[in-house]
Design a protein around this motif. Structure first.
Motif, PDB file in Angstrom:
ATOM      1  N   ARG A 176      33.820 -93.480 -11.296  1.00 51.92           N
ATOM      2  CA  ARG A 176      34.972 -92.600 -11.416  1.00 51.92           C
ATOM      3  C   ARG A 176      34.652 -91.393 -12.299  1.00 51.92           C
ATOM      4  O   ARG A 176      35.182 -90.300 -12.064  1.00 51.92           O
ATOM      5  CB  ARG A 176      36.157 -93.354 -12.001  1.00 51.92           C
ATOM      6  CG  ARG A 176      36.759 -94.404 -11.077  1.00 51.92           C
ATOM      7  CD  ARG A 176      37.400 -93.763  -9.833  1.00 51.92           C
ATOM      8  NE  ARG A 176      38.306 -92.676 -10.174  1.00 51.92           N
ATOM      9  CZ  ARG A 176      39.571 -92.849 -10.526  1.00 51.92           C
ATOM     10  NH1 ARG A 176      40.086 -94.070 -10.578  1.00 51.92           N
ATOM     11  NH2 ARG A 176      40.334 -91.801 -10.826  1.00 51.92           N
TER      12      ARG A 176
ATOM     13  N   TYR B   8      33.885 -87.678   5.024  1.00 58.47           N
ATOM     14  CA  TYR B   8      33.765 -86.339   4.451  1.00 58.47           C
ATOM     15  C   TYR B   8      33.408 -86.457   2.963  1.00 58.47           C
ATOM     16  O   TYR B   8      33.925 -87.309   2.252  1.00 58.47           O
ATOM     17  CB  TYR B   8      35.080 -85.576   4.534  1.00 58.47           C
ATOM     18  CG  TYR B   8      35.798 -85.576   5.859  1.00 58.47           C
ATOM     19  CD1 TYR B   8      36.523 -86.685   6.296  1.00 58.47           C
ATOM     20  CD2 TYR B   8      35.804 -84.436   6.670  1.00 58.47           C
ATOM     21  CE1 TYR B   8      37.211 -86.666   7.500  1.00 58.47           C
ATOM     22  CE2 TYR B   8      36.494 -84.413   7.860  1.00 58.47           C
ATOM     23  CZ  TYR B   8      37.196 -85.535   8.278  1.00 58.47           C
ATOM     24  OH  TYR B   8      37.890 -85.510   9.468  1.00 58.47           O
TER      25      TYR B   8
ATOM     26  N   TYR C  10      33.776 -83.827  -0.264  1.00 58.63           N
ATOM     27  CA  TYR C  10      34.323 -82.558  -0.721  1.00 58.63           C
ATOM     28  C   TYR C  10      33.971 -82.359  -2.207  1.00 58.63           C
ATOM     29  O   TYR C  10      33.807 -83.315  -2.953  1.00 58.63           O
ATOM     30  CB  TYR C  10      35.852 -82.538  -0.620  1.00 58.63           C
ATOM     31  CG  TYR C  10      36.426 -82.475   0.765  1.00 58.63           C
ATOM     32  CD1 TYR C  10      36.729 -83.639   1.471  1.00 58.63           C
ATOM     33  CD2 TYR C  10      36.706 -81.245   1.365  1.00 58.63           C
ATOM     34  CE1 TYR C  10      37.286 -83.568   2.753  1.00 58.63           C
ATOM     35  CE2 TYR C  10      37.267 -81.173   2.634  1.00 58.63           C
ATOM     36  CZ  TYR C  10      37.562 -82.334   3.315  1.00 58.63           C
ATOM     37  OH  TYR C  10      38.119 -82.271   4.571  1.00 58.63           O
TER      38      TYR C  10
ATOM     39  N   GLN D  42      35.778 -80.434  -5.470  1.00 60.09           N
ATOM     40  CA  GLN D  42      37.001 -79.786  -5.909  1.00 60.09           C
ATOM     41  C   GLN D  42      36.808 -79.250  -7.317  1.00 60.09           C
ATOM     42  O   GLN D  42      36.663 -80.008  -8.277  1.00 60.09           O
ATOM     43  CB  GLN D  42      38.185 -80.763  -5.880  1.00 60.09           C
ATOM     44  CG  GLN D  42      39.512 -80.102  -6.224  1.00 60.09           C
ATOM     45  CD  GLN D  42      40.688 -81.062  -6.147  1.00 60.09           C
ATOM     46  OE1 GLN D  42      40.525 -82.284  -6.192  1.00 60.09           O
ATOM     47  NE2 GLN D  42      41.899 -80.525  -6.029  1.00 60.09           N
TER      48      GLN D  42
ATOM     49  N   GLY E 169      41.402 -75.964  -4.236  1.00 68.95           N
ATOM     50  CA  GLY E 169      41.481 -77.027  -3.258  1.00 68.95           C
ATOM     51  C   GLY E 169      40.103 -77.596  -2.946  1.00 68.95           C
ATOM     52  O   GLY E 169      39.083 -77.011  -3.317  1.00 68.95           O
ATOM     53  N   PRO E 170      40.061 -78.720  -2.267  1.00 69.19           N
ATOM     54  CA  PRO E 170      38.779 -79.316  -1.895  1.00 69.19           C
ATOM     55  C   PRO E 170      37.999 -78.408  -0.941  1.00 69.19           C
ATOM     56  O   PRO E 170      38.582 -77.783  -0.048  1.00 69.19           O
ATOM     57  CB  PRO E 170      39.180 -80.612  -1.184  1.00 69.19           C
ATOM     58  CG  PRO E 170      40.583 -80.894  -1.621  1.00 69.19           C
ATOM     59  CD  PRO E 170      41.199 -79.572  -1.851  1.00 69.19           C
TER      60      PRO E 170
ATOM     61  N   LEU F  92      34.727 -78.523   1.701  1.00 76.62           N
ATOM     62  CA  LEU F  92      33.883 -79.463   2.421  1.00 76.62           C
ATOM     63  C   LEU F  92      32.410 -79.236   2.107  1.00 76.62           C
ATOM     64  O   LEU F  92      31.903 -78.114   2.174  1.00 76.62           O
ATOM     65  CB  LEU F  92      34.111 -79.322   3.926  1.00 76.62           C
ATOM     66  CG  LEU F  92      33.303 -80.283   4.802  1.00 76.62           C
ATOM     67  CD1 LEU F  92      33.816 -81.720   4.624  1.00 76.62           C
ATOM     68  CD2 LEU F  92      33.370 -79.865   6.269  1.00 76.62           C
TER      69      LEU F  92
ATOM     70  N   ARG G 266      30.216 -83.473   6.573  1.00 73.06           N
ATOM     71  CA  ARG G 266      31.045 -84.373   7.392  1.00 73.06           C
ATOM     72  C   ARG G 266      30.139 -85.198   8.286  1.00 73.06           C
ATOM     73  O   ARG G 266      29.207 -84.667   8.911  1.00 73.06           O
ATOM     74  CB  ARG G 266      32.020 -83.583   8.255  1.00 73.06           C
ATOM     75  CG  ARG G 266      32.785 -84.428   9.277  1.00 73.06           C
ATOM     76  CD  ARG G 266      33.939 -83.637   9.878  1.00 73.06           C
ATOM     77  NE  ARG G 266      33.500 -82.484  10.633  1.00 73.06           N
ATOM     78  CZ  ARG G 266      33.254 -82.486  11.947  1.00 73.06           C
ATOM     79  NH1 ARG G 266      33.365 -83.619  12.628  1.00 73.06           N
ATOM     80  NH2 ARG G 266      32.897 -81.381  12.567  1.00 73.06           N
TER      81      ARG G 266
ATOM     82  N   LEU H 224      35.061 -85.604  -4.055  1.00 73.99           N
ATOM     83  CA  LEU H 224      35.990 -86.430  -3.303  1.00 73.99           C
ATOM     84  C   LEU H 224      35.361 -86.900  -2.001  1.00 73.99           C
ATOM     85  O   LEU H 224      34.694 -86.130  -1.313  1.00 73.99           O
ATOM     86  CB  LEU H 224      37.254 -85.648  -2.963  1.00 73.99           C
ATOM     87  CG  LEU H 224      38.146 -85.222  -4.130  1.00 73.99           C
ATOM     88  CD1 LEU H 224      39.182 -84.209  -3.651  1.00 73.99           C
ATOM     89  CD2 LEU H 224      38.838 -86.415  -4.740  1.00 73.99           C
TER      90      LEU H 224
ATOM     91  N   ASN I   9      44.158 -86.276  13.422  1.00 73.08           N
ATOM     92  CA  ASN I   9      44.089 -87.372  12.459  1.00 73.08           C
ATOM     93  C   ASN I   9      44.045 -86.857  11.028  1.00 73.08           C
ATOM     94  O   ASN I   9      43.253 -85.959  10.703  1.00 73.08           O
ATOM     95  CB  ASN I   9      42.862 -88.227  12.719  1.00 73.08           C
ATOM     96  CG  ASN I   9      42.941 -88.953  14.039  1.00 73.08           C
ATOM     97  OD1 ASN I   9      43.937 -89.594  14.349  1.00 73.08           O
ATOM     98  ND2 ASN I   9      41.888 -88.849  14.833  1.00 73.08           N
ATOM     99  N   GLU I  10      44.873 -87.440  10.177  1.00 69.89           N
ATOM    100  CA  GLU I  10      44.854 -87.056   8.776  1.00 69.89           C
ATOM    101  C   GLU I  10      43.706 -87.747   8.069  1.00 69.89           C
ATOM    102  O   GLU I  10      43.134 -88.731   8.557  1.00 69.89           O
ATOM    103  CB  GLU I  10      46.178 -87.417   8.093  1.00 69.89           C
ATOM    104  CG  GLU I  10      46.485 -88.902   8.058  1.00 69.89           C
ATOM    105  CD  GLU I  10      47.275 -89.363   9.279  1.00 69.89           C
ATOM    106  OE1 GLU I  10      47.205 -88.702  10.341  1.00 69.89           O
ATOM    107  OE2 GLU I  10      47.938 -90.406   9.143  1.00 69.89           O
ATOM    108  N   GLN I  11      43.363 -87.212   6.903  1.00 73.08           N
ATOM    109  CA  GLN I  11      42.287 -87.779   6.112  1.00 73.08           C
ATOM    110  C   GLN I  11      42.852 -88.651   4.998  1.00 73.08           C
ATOM    111  O   GLN I  11      43.918 -88.367   4.454  1.00 73.08           O
ATOM    112  CB  GLN I  11      41.443 -86.650   5.509  1.00 73.08           C
ATOM    113  CG  GLN I  11      40.767 -85.797   6.578  1.00 73.08           C
ATOM    114  CD  GLN I  11      40.042 -84.606   6.027  1.00 73.08           C
ATOM    115  OE1 GLN I  11      39.351 -84.697   5.023  1.00 73.08           O
ATOM    116  NE2 GLN I  11      40.183 -83.462   6.678  1.00 73.08           N
TER     117      GLN I  11
ATOM    118  N   PHE J  34      41.866 -90.024   1.276  1.00 71.73           N
ATOM    119  CA  PHE J  34      40.965 -89.654   0.193  1.00 71.73           C
ATOM    120  C   PHE J  34      40.787 -90.783  -0.815  1.00 71.73           C
ATOM    121  O   PHE J  34      41.728 -91.537  -1.118  1.00 71.73           O
ATOM    122  CB  PHE J  34      41.506 -88.419  -0.549  1.00 71.73           C
ATOM    123  CG  PHE J  34      41.339 -87.139   0.197  1.00 71.73           C
ATOM    124  CD1 PHE J  34      42.221 -86.784   1.197  1.00 71.73           C
ATOM    125  CD2 PHE J  34      40.289 -86.280  -0.104  1.00 71.73           C
ATOM    126  CE1 PHE J  34      42.072 -85.588   1.900  1.00 71.73           C
ATOM    127  CE2 PHE J  34      40.133 -85.089   0.581  1.00 71.73           C
ATOM    128  CZ  PHE J  34      41.019 -84.747   1.588  1.00 71.73           C
ATOM    129  N   GLY J  35      39.594 -90.845  -1.364  1.00 71.01           N
ATOM    130  CA  GLY J  35      39.348 -91.697  -2.500  1.00 71.01           C
ATOM    131  C   GLY J  35      39.799 -91.026  -3.785  1.00 71.01           C
ATOM    132  O   GLY J  35      40.221 -89.865  -3.766  1.00 71.01           O
ATOM    133  N   PRO J  36      39.687 -91.722  -4.917  1.00 71.96           N
ATOM    134  CA  PRO J  36      40.152 -91.165  -6.195  1.00 71.96           C
ATOM    135  C   PRO J  36      39.239 -90.090  -6.769  1.00 71.96           C
ATOM    136  O   PRO J  36      39.635 -89.349  -7.657  1.00 71.96           O
ATOM    137  CB  PRO J  36      40.176 -92.382  -7.115  1.00 71.96           C
ATOM    138  CG  PRO J  36      39.152 -93.300  -6.542  1.00 71.96           C
ATOM    139  CD  PRO J  36      39.200 -93.092  -5.055  1.00 71.96           C
TER     140      PRO J  36
END
Lengths: 115, 115
Positions: free
Chosen positions: B9, B33, B35, B37, B42-43, B45, B48, B91, B102-104, B106-108
Motif C-alpha cells: 500500500r 490497467y 495507472y 495518479q 486524474g489517473p 494510463l 493496458r 493504481l 464496461n466500467e473499471q 480499481f484497487g486501493p
C-alpha cells in the motif's frame, strides 16, 4: 483525441441541498461517459455510466447524471446532498470508435458537503 | 467477492533504487490497467493488458518502467531506477473487457515516495 474537463476544482454545498459536479468532454464520435468517486486513501469507485439510450442515467448512492450531446456535457447531480458524499469525483470519457479501451479522466472535483 | 488487490500500500525508497508493485484483478476480468495518479490530477494510463497481451503501452516510460502479466491474471509493474518524479499513487484496475461500456474496478493503490 479525446479529452474531458472538470471546470471546478472544488464544490461546496450544504447538507440537504442539491449538488451538481460539472463535466464536459470532447470526442470525435459518440462517447462512453463515466463517473467515479474516490475517498481518501482508496481507489476510484464506479458511480454510473452513459453508453446509449436515455440521457438521464441513475447510479449508486442516489446520484444521477444527464448526457447532453449538444453541450457535450455529463454533469453529475444529486437532489439532496449528504455529508458522507464529501469526496473527490472524477469524470471519464472513452471514444469507442477510435480508442476502444482507453479512458481519459478529468483532474477531479472535490465535493465538500457541510452539515 | 474480493476486489482488486494491490500490494504494497505504501513504499518509500531512495532515488535510483528499484521498486515493484503487484496487482491481482477481480476473478474473470481479462482486462487489466495500470495507472499513475499524481497529486491533484486524474489517473493516467500507463499500460493496458488484454489477458496476457499488452495492447496499449504508449504512455509507459519504457526506459525505466516494465510490466508483466505472464498468465493473464495477476500483474507486476516495476520501476528501475526510480526517480524523484516517480512519486505518485500507482493504481491497478480491471474490467470484463476494454471494448464496450464496461466500467473499471480499481484497487486501493500503492503510494510511492521517492526520496
Amino acid at each position: 483525441a479525446q479529452s474531458v474537463a472538470q471546470p471546478e476544482d472544488q464544490v461546496n454545498v450544504a447538507e440537504g441541498n442539491p449538488l451538481t459536479v460539472k463535466c464536459t468532454y470532447s470526442v470525435s464520435g459518440n462517447p462512453y461517459l463515466f463517473w467515479y468517486v474516490q475517498y481518501p486513501n482508496r481507489g476510484l469507485q464506479f458511480l454510473l455510466k452513459y453508453i446509449t439510450g436515455d440521457n438521464l442515467v441513475k447510479g449508486s448512492y442516489g446520484f444521477e447524471a444527464e448526457f447532453n450531446k449538444s453541450q457535450t456535457s455529463f454533469h453529475l447531480k444529486k437532489p439532496s446532498a449528504l455529508v458522507s458524499d464529501s469526496a473527490l469525483y472524477f469524470c471519464a470519457v472513452r471514444d469507442p470508435d477510435t480508442n476502444a479501451g482507453k479512458s481519459t479522466f478529468g483532474d477531479g472535483t472535490t465535493l465538500t458537503v457541510k452539515p | 467477492e474480493a476486489g482488486v488487490v494491490q500490494s504494497p500500500r505504501y513504499k518509500i525508497i531512495e532515488k535510483k533504487q528499484p521498486v515493484a508493485f503487484w496487482c491481482n484483478p477481480i476473478s474473470g476480468h481479462n482486462t487489466l490497467y495500470w495507472y499513475r495518479q499524481n497529486l491533484g490530477q486524474g489517473p493516467e494510463l500507463l499500460i493496458r493488458y488484454e489477458n496476457e497481451e499488452a495492447v496499449d503501452d504508449s504512455q509507459l516510460p519504457k526506459d525505466r518502467f516494465s510490466a508483466e502479466r505472464l498468465k493473464g491474471v495477476d500483474s507486476t509493474l516495476k520501476i528501475q531506477p526510480a526517480e524523484l518524479g516517480d512519486s505518485a499513487v500507482y493504481l491497478c484496475a480491471s474490467s470484463l473487457g476494454a471494448a464496450g461500456g464496461n466500467e473499471q474496478f480499481f484497487g486501493p493503490g500503492t503510494r510511492l515516495t521517492v526520496l
